[in-house]
Design a protein around this motif. Sequence first.
Motif, PDB file in Angstrom:
ATOM      1  N   ARG A 190       0.315   6.498   0.947  1.00 43.59           N
ATOM      2  CA  ARG A 190      -0.257   5.149   1.034  1.00 43.59           C
ATOM      3  C   ARG A 190      -1.660   5.162   0.452  1.00 43.59           C
ATOM      4  O   ARG A 190      -2.387   6.147   0.607  1.00 43.59           O
ATOM      5  CB  ARG A 190      -0.363   4.672   2.479  1.00 43.59           C
ATOM      6  N   ILE A 191      -2.042   4.067  -0.160  1.00 46.07           N
ATOM      7  CA  ILE A 191      -3.431   3.859  -0.559  1.00 46.07           C
ATOM      8  C   ILE A 191      -4.079   3.073   0.573  1.00 46.07           C
ATOM      9  O   ILE A 191      -3.655   1.961   0.881  1.00 46.07           O
ATOM     10  CB  ILE A 191      -3.540   3.115  -1.896  1.00 46.07           C
ATOM     11  N   VAL A 224       0.342   8.930  -5.994  1.00 47.10           N
ATOM     12  CA  VAL A 224      -0.649   7.849  -5.978  1.00 47.10           C
ATOM     13  C   VAL A 224      -1.044   7.488  -7.408  1.00 47.10           C
ATOM     14  O   VAL A 224      -1.084   6.308  -7.781  1.00 47.10           O
ATOM     15  CB  VAL A 224      -1.887   8.251  -5.143  1.00 47.10           C
ATOM     16  N   TYR A 245      -6.560   7.858   0.530  1.00 44.14           N
ATOM     17  CA  TYR A 245      -5.101   7.839   0.466  1.00 44.14           C
ATOM     18  C   TYR A 245      -4.492   8.790   1.485  1.00 44.14           C
ATOM     19  O   TYR A 245      -5.183   9.631   2.062  1.00 44.14           O
ATOM     20  CB  TYR A 245      -4.621   8.199  -0.948  1.00 44.14           C
ATOM     21  N   VAL A 304       3.132   4.056  -1.361  1.00 40.74           N
ATOM     22  CA  VAL A 304       3.313   4.722  -2.650  1.00 40.74           C
ATOM     23  C   VAL A 304       4.684   5.392  -2.647  1.00 40.74           C
ATOM     24  O   VAL A 304       4.931   6.270  -1.828  1.00 40.74           O
ATOM     25  CB  VAL A 304       2.208   5.778  -2.866  1.00 40.74           C
ATOM     26  N   THR A 307       0.821  -1.206   0.000  1.00 39.97           N
ATOM     27  CA  THR A 307       0.000   0.000   0.000  1.00 39.97           C
ATOM     28  C   THR A 307       0.859   1.262   0.000  1.00 39.97           C
ATOM     29  O   THR A 307       0.340   2.355  -0.164  1.00 39.97           O
ATOM     30  CB  THR A 307      -0.927   0.033   1.225  1.00 39.97           C
TER      31      THR A 307
END
Length: 122
Positions: A43-44, A69, A62, A33, A31
């Motif tokens: 992060r997602i 992203v 996110y 990025v 997750t």
Amino acid sequence: MPYAAITYDIRSGCEDEVAEVFRDFQRPKSTVVPDGEGRPAGRILATAVFIRDATLVRFIEYEGDLDAVARFMAGQPGVREVERRLAPYLNTPRDTGTVDGFVRTFKASMLRCITQFAVPRS
């Protein structure tokens, strides 16, 4: 956490076929990025996809830099496969075959965020 929502202009009547495209979606292995140098840029946290008639919307929760992203998503095999499989059901073609094309398309198909509310997370 911020959210982004991107739209797809789907041919009406293809909702079940489009749902099938997302059935086997492969999530990224991580997750995290990365930025251009490989350092964490975000992060997602979550994604969700909704469809009604000719409109499909992908929501992304996110942290960090949204451009990072979008670039991260452009290189993910699962995202690339979904874009490839969606192509026959689109009213408007999407230029997602390259990272730059994906990022341009991502930005052009974003919905404007009016408001966001979330409970504090620990």
